[in-house]
Design a protein around this motif. Structure first.
Motif, mmCIF file in Angstrom:
data_model
loop_
_atom_site.group_PDB
_atom_site.id
_atom_site.type_symbol
_atom_site.label_atom_id
_atom_site.label_comp_id
_atom_site.label_asym_id
_atom_site.label_seq_id
_atom_site.Cartn_x
_atom_site.Cartn_y
_atom_site.Cartn_z
ATOM 1 N N HIS A 48 40.076 57.232 31.270
ATOM 2 C CA HIS A 48 39.534 55.885 31.325
ATOM 3 C C HIS A 48 39.137 55.554 32.760
ATOM 4 O O HIS A 48 39.965 55.657 33.669
ATOM 5 N N ASP A 85 33.595 58.073 29.100
ATOM 6 C CA ASP A 85 35.051 57.929 28.999
ATOM 7 C C ASP A 85 35.446 57.470 27.597
ATOM 8 O O ASP A 85 34.604 57.301 26.712
ATOM 9 N N HIS A 129 36.233 54.798 26.370
ATOM 10 C CA HIS A 129 35.691 53.518 25.911
ATOM 11 C C HIS A 129 34.167 53.519 25.933
ATOM 12 O O HIS A 129 33.534 52.456 25.855
#
Length: 398
Positions: free
Chosen positions: A157, A186, A188
């Protein structure tokens, strides 16, 4: 100059020099019986220093310019996670790792890098202040031991990586930051380019990726990071330290989702000749800090050093026992093996696995679990059978 009196990392990179990193300590030492798969923690630095020292020496002989402290997952919250009761403290492990890296670095022209990695605290949604406090405990040791530069590596992250970079930057030492991401970004969905921009703005001098994906995928990802940084009008140096495993069938989580992880990955290992292609591709896209992560053994690093020998102006010591492109096979007893003493043979070879019942590709697990998910909440207590039962049931349904 670095505190050690040698030319520092940024001086080398700004002069256009190629810096060769080391390889994968966690997997290498697990295979040798010094690291436990599962927690993957580095207590061997204090418990079996001779094993860590020897691996450092082998990477130095193979051409590594950096001795990275064996401090992967050496944060206090990881060392005591899920019943991982150790006889050494985090400070003792980090100090021992620094001493070993410096001892071997001083045997050559290598630098020492102190490394931090992602934390269970972040995955369990702890605050920025709490996560940074975890990093600071390791950093206090690195500053005390006067490492030459710092690496934040293995971050899924970008937010946590930013926090790490900010913490590392406060020491005044050069900072490198590696995410363990591929071209999808990443966990997200933040793109590689945007991740890199955020890391540079946070204070990273060098940005790149490590682990989770094979060399060519990682090079592609760093190229995307480089394009993002340049588009934003920023400047940085670039590094790559990939897996030594072929991962064309991985999703955004990388090799951890492969059913072979971690005990059945050997059929995927890259050959030394694959490493020549990787080193050249990394160099061609403008990456100047080139190393390896899990699966990388010293002979892989030697291949990187040999491929870039012309640009670097020298061969590593380990090449004394290795004929370029198989030249040593000229001395073999069997004539058909002597016939393989040529570059074209090895560059053209498509190695067989010797496993007629096995597929060439796998079907990765895709549980979609990331920060904040109940299954990722960390605990000091050992995992119970009641906690494992639903995981086994879910795995059977995949």
């Amino acid at each position: 100059m670095a505190p050690s009196g040698k030319k520092g990392l940024l001086e080398r990179l700004e002069a256009g020099e190629i810096v060769i990193g080391d390889g994968g300590f966690v997997f290498a030492l697990e295979k040798r019986g010094y690291v436990k798969a599962g927690p993957w923690t580095p207590e061997a630095a204090a418990e079996h220093p001779e094993a860590v020292r020897q691996l450092h020496r082998e990477f130095l002989r193979a051409g590594s310019d950096v001795m990275q402290t064996f401090t992967f997952y050496a944060s206090d919250d990881k060392l005591e996670n899920r019943g991982n009761n150790l006889t050494f403290t985090g400070a003792q492990i980090n100090e021992a790792a620094c001493d070993l890296a410096r001892e071997v670095a001083n045997e050559g022209n290598a630098l020492v890098a102190g490394g931090v990695s992602q934390t269970p605290s972040y995955l369990s949604c702890k605050s920025e202040t709490e996560v940074k406090a975890i990093f600071k405990k390791q950093l206090d040791v690195f500053v005390k031991k006067d490492v030459d530069f710092l690496i934040a590596e293995y971050f899924e992250h970008v937010e946590e990586a930013e926090w790490a970079v900010q913490s590392l930057k406060a020491t005044g030492k050069p900072v490198a930051a590696n995410l363990c991401i591929g071209p999808e970004g990443d966990m997200h969905g933040v793109s590689p380019g945007d991740c890199a921009v955020r890391l540079v703005k946070a204070g990273a001098d060098i940005v790149g990726v490590n682990c989770h994906f094979d060399p060519m995928t990682c090079v592609k990802t760093v190229k995307m990071m480089k394009e993002g940084v340049e588009k934003a009008g920023l400047k940085a140096h670039y590094m790559v330290q990939p897996l030594a495993y072929h991962t064309p069938d991985c999703n955004c989580q990388g090799f951890i989702d492969l059913p072979e992880f971690p005990f059945g990955l050997e059929p995927r290992i890259l050959t030394r000749w694959d490493m020549h292609k990787y080193a050249r591709e990394a160099y061609n896209v403008g990456i100047r800090y080139i190393g390896g992560c899990c699966g990388f053994e010293p002979y892989h690093i030697r291949a990187v050093a040999e491929e870039l020998a012309t640009e670097r102006g020298s061969l590593p010591a380990a090449s004394e026992k290795h004929g370029m492109w198989g030249a040593g096979l000229e001395m073999h007893t069997k004539p058909w093996v002597r016939a393989r003493a040529r570059r074209h043979y090895w560059e053209s070879l498509k190695p067989a696995s010797g496993r007629p019942d096995c597929p060439s590709m796998s079907h990765p697990d895709s549980w979609g679990v990331t920060k904040g998910h109940a299954d990722l909440m960390q605990q000091k207590e050992a995992t119970t059978q009641d906690q494992l039962k639903p995981l086994f049931e879910k795995a059977q349904c995949q």
